[in-house]
Design an enzyme around this catalytic site. Structure first.
Site, PDB file in Angstrom:
ATOM      1  N   LYS A  44       0.915  -1.149  -0.012  1.00  0.00           N
ATOM      2  CA  LYS A  44      -0.131   0.153  -0.049  1.00  0.00           C
ATOM      3  C   LYS A  44       0.132   0.843  -0.248  1.00  0.00           C
ATOM      4  CE  LYS A  44      -2.765   0.160   3.623  1.00  0.00           C
ATOM      5  NZ  LYS A  44      -3.640  -0.579   4.638  1.00  0.00           N
ATOM      6  N   LYS A  46       2.429   1.605   2.570  1.00  0.00           N
ATOM      7  CA  LYS A  46       1.878   2.564   3.881  1.00  0.00           C
ATOM      8  C   LYS A  46       3.162   2.153   5.195  1.00  0.00           C
ATOM      9  CE  LYS A  46      -1.693   4.204   6.750  1.00  0.00           C
ATOM     10  NZ  LYS A  46      -3.813   4.614   6.793  1.00  0.00           N
TER      11      LYS A  46
END
Ligand code: C2G
Length: 129
Positions: A44, A46
């Protein structure tokens, strides 16, 4: 039994997460939460401070949560809805519209995001503390 399903990273668990989980649980009888694994978060894009094992245990300890499952892929939601017979899929409204396709399988609800708090703002605050 009305089952609610939601997903998230839940890094640095904060009041925005609590507000989301409390309102999600209020939409049914059982709340299942998919917590993003470290590998999935990397995909992601992230970064997280708290490892998956801790993030999932912290979410599991929340009184609104009945079951925690790993979120390993963007594409698992439809399968999870079928597997757990979910009646409602919930996300914060920063995801507004992104999961409308799941409306073919269950009700899709976007809840207002809690303002002024986020994992990234907490990281920023900690870094200058
Ligand atoms: N949230 C919120 N208010 C905040 C912060 C987060 O309501 N101030 C909600 C988000 O909208 C999301 C949930 O809390 O529904 C978890 O947020 P994150 O941990 O940031 O999840 P995210 O990284 O957006 O991952 O497949 C979906 C993804 O796994 C969602």
């Amino acid at each position: 039994m009305k089952t609610v399903l939601t997903y998230g990273t839940f890094d640095l668990f904060h009041i925005g997460h609590v507000n989301l989980l409390r309102r999600a649980k209020a939409l049914g009888d059982r709340l299942i939460v998919g917590v993003s694994t470290d590998e999935f978060n990397a995909r992601k894009g992230k970064s997280t401070l708290v490892p998956f094992t801790h993030r999932s245990e912290i979410v599991r300890s929340c009184r609104f949560v009945d079951l925690v499952i790993p979120e390993c892929d963007w594409k698992q939601k439809a399968d999870d809805i079928q597997t757990y017979q979910a009646n409602v899929f919930v996300m914060g409204d920063d995801w507004q519209g992104k999961f409308d396709d799941l409306g073919a399988l269950c009700e899709v609800v976007y809840l207002e995001r809690t303002k002024e708090v986020s994992s990234s703002s907490l990281k920023q605050a900690i870094s200058v503390f």
